[in-house]
Design a protein around this motif. Structure first.
Motif, PDB file in Angstrom:
ATOM      1  N   HIS A  89      -4.170  73.607   3.553  1.00 14.91           N
ATOM      2  CA  HIS A  89      -3.300  73.861   2.590  1.00 14.91           C
ATOM      3  C   HIS A  89      -3.834  75.521   2.798  1.00 14.91           C
ATOM      4  CE1 HIS A  89      -4.884  69.692   0.591  1.00 14.91           C
ATOM      5  NE2 HIS A  89      -5.779  69.724   1.226  1.00 14.91           N
ATOM      6  N   PHE A  90      -2.323  75.444   2.358  1.00 19.29           N
ATOM      7  CA  PHE A  90      -2.216  77.283   2.312  1.00 19.29           C
ATOM      8  C   PHE A  90      -1.771  77.199   0.345  1.00 19.29           C
ATOM      9  CE2 PHE A  90      -0.716  76.996   6.270  1.00 19.29           C
ATOM     10  CZ  PHE A  90      -1.150  77.334   7.151  1.00 19.29           C
ATOM     11  N   LEU A  91      -3.218  78.122  -0.482  1.00 22.14           N
ATOM     12  CA  LEU A  91      -2.951  78.378  -1.330  1.00 22.14           C
ATOM     13  C   LEU A  91      -2.627  80.260  -1.529  1.00 22.14           C
ATOM     14  CD1 LEU A  91      -6.179  76.699  -2.707  1.00 22.14           C
ATOM     15  CD2 LEU A  91      -3.548  75.536  -2.246  1.00 22.14           C
ATOM     16  N   GLY A  92      -1.785  79.573  -2.443  1.00 22.40           N
ATOM     17  CA  GLY A  92      -1.460  81.852  -3.329  1.00 22.40           C
ATOM     18  C   GLY A  92      -0.752  81.467  -4.545  1.00 22.40           C
ATOM     19  N   HIS A  93      -0.558  82.716  -5.169  1.00 20.18           N
ATOM     20  CA  HIS A  93       0.177  83.270  -6.465  1.00 20.18           C
ATOM     21  C   HIS A  93       1.955  83.060  -6.047  1.00 20.18           C
ATOM     22  CE1 HIS A  93      -3.880  84.961  -8.003  1.00 20.18           C
ATOM     23  NE2 HIS A  93      -3.823  83.646  -8.569  1.00 20.18           N
ATOM     24  N   CYS A  94       2.369  83.588  -5.058  1.00 21.15           N
ATOM     25  CA  CYS A  94       3.254  82.884  -4.515  1.00 21.15           C
ATOM     26  C   CYS A  94       3.310  82.944  -3.133  1.00 21.15           C
ATOM     27  CB  CYS A  94       3.896  84.895  -4.980  1.00 21.15           C
ATOM     28  SG  CYS A  94       3.331  86.031  -3.823  1.00 21.15           S
ATOM     29  N   ARG A  95       4.393  83.064  -2.471  1.00 25.21           N
ATOM     30  CA  ARG A  95       4.670  82.537  -1.127  1.00 25.21           C
ATOM     31  C   ARG A  95       5.295  83.376  -0.167  1.00 25.21           C
ATOM     32  NH1 ARG A  95       7.632  77.178  -1.971  1.00 25.21           N
ATOM     33  NH2 ARG A  95       5.676  76.703  -2.548  1.00 25.21           N
TER      34      ARG A  95
ATOM     35  N   LEU B 277      10.690  96.074   6.194  1.00 20.34           N
ATOM     36  CA  LEU B 277      11.248  94.749   6.321  1.00 20.34           C
ATOM     37  C   LEU B 277       9.953  93.898   4.958  1.00 20.34           C
ATOM     38  CD1 LEU B 277      13.147  92.329   7.023  1.00 20.34           C
ATOM     39  CD2 LEU B 277      11.495  91.674   9.128  1.00 20.34           C
ATOM     40  N   ARG B 278       9.191  94.208   5.113  1.00 21.02           N
ATOM     41  CA  ARG B 278       8.375  92.978   4.245  1.00 21.02           C
ATOM     42  C   ARG B 278       8.077  93.659   2.613  1.00 21.02           C
ATOM     43  NH1 ARG B 278       5.578  88.988   7.293  1.00 21.02           N
ATOM     44  NH2 ARG B 278       4.906  88.420   5.515  1.00 21.02           N
ATOM     45  N   ALA B 279       8.792  95.162   2.267  1.00 24.03           N
ATOM     46  CA  ALA B 279       8.646  95.285   1.130  1.00 24.03           C
ATOM     47  C   ALA B 279       8.491  94.908  -0.430  1.00 24.03           C
ATOM     48  CB  ALA B 279       9.860  96.209   0.719  1.00 24.03           C
ATOM     49  N   THR B 280       9.998  94.072  -0.826  1.00 27.14           N
ATOM     50  CA  THR B 280       9.671  93.279  -1.661  1.00 27.14           C
ATOM     51  C   THR B 280       9.326  92.144  -2.000  1.00 27.14           C
ATOM     52  OG1 THR B 280      12.399  93.612  -1.629  1.00 27.14           O
ATOM     53  CG2 THR B 280      11.104  91.406  -2.619  1.00 27.14           C
ATOM     54  N   GLU B 281       8.880  91.788  -0.732  1.00 29.85           N
ATOM     55  CA  GLU B 281       7.485  90.300  -0.406  1.00 29.85           C
ATOM     56  C   GLU B 281       6.761  91.242  -1.227  1.00 29.85           C
ATOM     57  OE1 GLU B 281       5.872  87.461   3.101  1.00 29.85           O
ATOM     58  OE2 GLU B 281       7.760  88.368   3.399  1.00 29.85           O
ATOM     59  N   ASP B 282       6.131  92.239   0.113  1.00 30.79           N
ATOM     60  CA  ASP B 282       4.370  92.724  -0.615  1.00 30.79           C
ATOM     61  C   ASP B 282       4.440  93.182  -1.520  1.00 30.79           C
ATOM     62  OD1 ASP B 282       3.862  92.251   1.713  1.00 30.79           O
ATOM     63  OD2 ASP B 282       4.393  94.361   3.113  1.00 30.79           O
ATOM     64  N   ALA B 283       5.666  93.961  -2.525  1.00 36.67           N
ATOM     65  CA  ALA B 283       5.250  94.332  -3.501  1.00 36.67           C
ATOM     66  C   ALA B 283       5.802  92.493  -5.072  1.00 36.67           C
ATOM     67  CB  ALA B 283       7.048  94.921  -4.260  1.00 36.67           C
TER      68      ALA B 283
ATOM     69  N   GLU C 257      12.966  81.700  -1.390  1.00 38.83           N
ATOM     70  CA  GLU C 257      13.889  81.587  -0.690  1.00 38.83           C
ATOM     71  C   GLU C 257      15.247  82.279  -0.633  1.00 38.83           C
ATOM     72  OE1 GLU C 257      15.733  78.061  -3.559  1.00 38.83           O
ATOM     73  OE2 GLU C 257      13.670  76.531  -2.954  1.00 38.83           O
ATOM     74  N   HIS C 258      15.276  83.115  -1.536  1.00 34.39           N
ATOM     75  CA  HIS C 258      16.130  84.622  -1.571  1.00 34.39           C
ATOM     76  C   HIS C 258      15.697  85.132  -0.340  1.00 34.39           C
ATOM     77  CE1 HIS C 258      18.622  88.647  -2.357  1.00 34.39           C
ATOM     78  NE2 HIS C 258      18.801  87.730  -2.976  1.00 34.39           N
ATOM     79  N   GLU C 259      14.972  85.504  -0.006  1.00 39.09           N
ATOM     80  CA  GLU C 259      14.286  86.508   0.637  1.00 39.09           C
ATOM     81  C   GLU C 259      14.203  85.949   2.472  1.00 39.09           C
ATOM     82  OE1 GLU C 259      12.664  89.894   2.114  1.00 39.09           O
ATOM     83  OE2 GLU C 259      12.894  89.427   0.117  1.00 39.09           O
ATOM     84  N   LEU C 260      14.511  85.042   2.531  1.00 34.67           N
ATOM     85  CA  LEU C 260      13.712  84.063   3.451  1.00 34.67           C
ATOM     86  C   LEU C 260      15.768  84.348   3.981  1.00 34.67           C
ATOM     87  CD1 LEU C 260      12.988  82.033   5.799  1.00 34.67           C
ATOM     88  CD2 LEU C 260      12.895  80.184   4.512  1.00 34.67           C
ATOM     89  N   LYS C 261      16.026  83.440   3.484  1.00 37.31           N
ATOM     90  CA  LYS C 261      17.849  83.210   3.566  1.00 37.31           C
ATOM     91  C   LYS C 261      18.517  85.073   3.492  1.00 37.31           C
ATOM     92  CE  LYS C 261      19.015  79.821  -0.083  1.00 37.31           C
ATOM     93  NZ  LYS C 261      20.068  79.397  -1.108  1.00 37.31           N
ATOM     94  N   SER C 262      17.900  86.342   3.644  1.00 36.54           N
ATOM     95  CA  SER C 262      18.313  88.068   4.012  1.00 36.54           C
ATOM     96  C   SER C 262      17.565  87.814   5.107  1.00 36.54           C
ATOM     97  CB  SER C 262      17.838  88.408   2.817  1.00 36.54           C
ATOM     98  OG  SER C 262      16.793  88.253   2.865  1.00 36.54           O
TER      99      SER C 262
END
Length: 618
Positions: free
Chosen positions: A271-277, A462-468, A508-513
């Motif tokens: 199981h992977f748990l998180g407040h975001c993905r 590359l991970r700026a948005t994801e980390d934020a 999903e949007h971040e992965l598409k980019s």
């Protein structure tokens, strides 16, 4: 009888199993998993090794050397864990010794003797017939009993215990470890603490506890994923996007990837748990490898404002109203008085006299270098020679001072990575914190304000948005269900989706980019670092390998000094095994007799450094 051993050495030439004869006087002591010492080649120095297999014969035609001595009769490296270690090493183009160093704690003789007198090793393992592979976005709130994600993990662990199976819970840092240990008090008898906060002896003692056949719950950071429990029922990974899950030394592995390998080998639940993905988890969901198990939950109340003011009227109002009820959290991008310093005369960015690195102003109002940490007394601008400096963007220390003037009589606490402030009693306090350093409050914060949002999004990575998104989400999750939160300085689609807690849509949007750009995790990205001459030879050896894309070589400047030359390799997941083998062979061939030293510290480095996943270079 012969023993096949893995020698505990970082040399790639020794990264395989070697056959040794078991002398008659040691026949009753040698078993799979124990520590021994062996002689290798003509050297008289004995090397530590672990017994991986015991067989009746060897395929080697010559005379075998004999095992010199048994160091310990405790089987700390059983065959299942060695299989995992070998798989991780092969995936990461590393040696088994690199992974063993992470997996097995340092030996404590007194602890070992005590354990041997009272314990025996389990000889069986239970398995789950139909393993569950799932990911879940967890409700972002803190209740009186603790964070909701801890309660979710507790329920999963109880289910596993009721079936007589063990659980491994891997979290990023000591704050999350403490939250799990606090939340699992009712299961304390089954709890094994492999956290980084324990002493060397206690850590080894807890590691040995994993060798029994009891159903247990193992909690710890990265290395806990290698816990040698015999009846593993499930693995839980919390917040896999946190950089603390990434090993900073060889094999440069990530908890997420090691957990997936172990799950495939032992057929347990994961199981992977998180407040975001993270985008890596979103990719696995898209491929239907993981199931989205997110349940409906109450959404947090979040407002966003696109203001040029660092603390706008909405933020002031939310802080003021929150303080009337209870504690308030303000997240700030950096610590110190100022995140940077500039010449007050010509606006040129202040540079260190020692290494030309950027200067900043710390909480003691000292001008320091971000690269070499040198204090720059009597600084003068390199362009106009002016000694006067002006502040750049405010850090936590200056923010605390500003809030002190705005809210007289209110206790204000500064929380950064330098402090180990973990839990506060519920009181009317204002906490100013850097991301990841926020202390928890019993019952949750009454309000959360995110400052410097644009600075977080504009980082050159590359991970700026994801980390934020992850940092903002984890901060807001420290609030209670009735609190209000404000994201200051960001508007548009991203801010709207975040305010609606549309975490799946954001990932999903971040992965598409990333797919459009062919960036990780759509493809894997390896980096190889070495001296220029040696790297040119690496490139020549890689030129005949089909299906890979080479970028570089380019010089890497680290803190003002050229640290190495580097190439990047883009490749598909299906090509990972073959590329890792090729890089291992190239490294073994070219690094023999080579030496390399860190120009700053003078420490010896591997002639060729290989990272099979290095998205941080973009």
């Amino acid at each position: 009888m012969i023993a096949r051993v893995v020698i505990n050495s970082p040399l790639p030439q020794l990264d395989r199993l070697f056959d040794y004869e078991i002398p008659a006087q040691l026949a009753d002591e040698v078993a799979v998993g124990i520590r021994v010492r062996v002689q290798f080649g003509r050297s008289k120095t004995l090397l530590e090794a672990f017994v991986v297999e015991v067989e009746e014969s060897s395929s080697f035609d010559g005379k075998l050397s004999a095992i010199s001595e048994v160091v310990s009769s405790v089987p700390v490296l059983d065959s299942r864990i060695y299989t995992l270690i070998r798989a991780v090493a092969d995936r990461q183009a590393a040696t088994a010794s690199d992974v063993i160093r992470l997996a097995i704690p340092d030996r404590a003789v007194a602890v070992e003797k005590k354990w041997l007198a009272t314990n025996k090793v389990a000889d069986h393992m239970n398995t789950v017939a139909q393993p569950v592979r799932a990911t879940r976005i967890v409700a972002p709130f803190t209740t009186a009993s603790g964070p909701t994600w801890v309660n979710d993990a507790l329920n999963l662990a109880k289910t596993s215990l009721s079936a007589g199976l063990s659980t491994i819970i891997v979290v990023p840092d000591f704050r999350d470890q403490d939250a799990v240990l606090r939340g699992f008090k009712e299961l304390e008898a089954n709890l094994i603490n492999l956290s980084t906060a324990t002493t060397k002896a206690k850590r080894y003692e807890n590691y040995l506890r994993c060798l029994s056949d009891d159903a247990t719950i193992v909690v710890g950071s990265r290395s806990a994923i290698y816990a040698p429990v015999r009846n593993l029922g499930q693995i839980i990974v919390w917040d896999d996007g946190d950089q603390s899950h990434q090993e900073q030394i060889s094999p440069y592995s990530h908890t997420r990837e090691v957990a997936l390998i172990r799950q495939s080998l032992e057929r347990c639940n994961i199981h992977f748990l998180g407040h975001c993905r993270s985008t890596e988890i979103q990719r696995l969901v898209t491929l239907n490898y993981l199931v989205d198990a997110t349940s409906d939950f109450q959404l947090p109340k979040i407002a966003n404002s696109d203001s040029d003011l660092r603390v706008d009227s909405m933020a002031w109002r939310v802080i003021r109203e929150g303080l009337a009820i209870g504690p308030v959290l303000v997240q700030v991008a950096s610590k110190g008085n100022s995140s940077s310093a500039f010449c007050s005369n010509c606006d040129h960015r202040a540079e260190c006299r020692t290494c030309n690195g950027p200067l900043w102003i710390d909480d003691r109002n000292q001008v320091r270098c971000r690269w070499c940490n040198a204090v720059n007394l009597d600084h003068k601008c390199s362009l106009c020679a002016s000694p006067k400096l002006k502040h750049g963007a405010a850090g936590t220390t200056r923010t605390v001072a500003e809030f002190g003037n705005a809210f007289p009589g209110v206790q204000i606490i500064e929380a950064t990575g330098d402090s180990r402030l973990e839990v506060l009693r519920k009181a009317k306090v204002l906490v100013v914190s850097t991301p990841g350093s926020e202390p928890r409050v019993e019952g949750g914060y009454s309000a959360v304000v995110i400052l410097d949002a644009k600075r977080s999004l504009n980082k050159d990575t590359l991970r700026a948005t994801e980390d934020a998104i992850r940092q903002w989400s984890n901060a807001i999750a420290l609030a209670n269900a009735e609190s209000r939160s404000v994201l200051v300085g960001v508007s548009g689609i991203l801010a709207s989706k975040f305010s609606l807690w549309a975490q799946r849509e954001i990932s999903e949007h971040e992965l598409k980019s990333r797919i459009e750009l062919r960036f990780p995790p759509t493809v894997r990205l390896a980096s190889v670092g070495a001296s220029r001459n040696l790297l040119d030879e690496v490139v020549q050896n890689l030129s005949d390998i089909p299906g890979i894309e080479l970028l570089g070589p380019v010089p890497i400047i680290d803190k003002g000094l050229e640290s190495e030359w580097r190439i990047l390799i883009k490749y598909e997941y299906s090509e990972g095994v073959d590329l890792a083998k090729a890089l291992q062979a190239i490294s073994m061939k070219l690094s023999a007799g080579q030496q390399r030293f860190n120009q700053k510290s003078g420490r010896a480095m591997r002639p060729i450094r290989i990272k099979m996943d290095d998205a941080e270079v973009i």
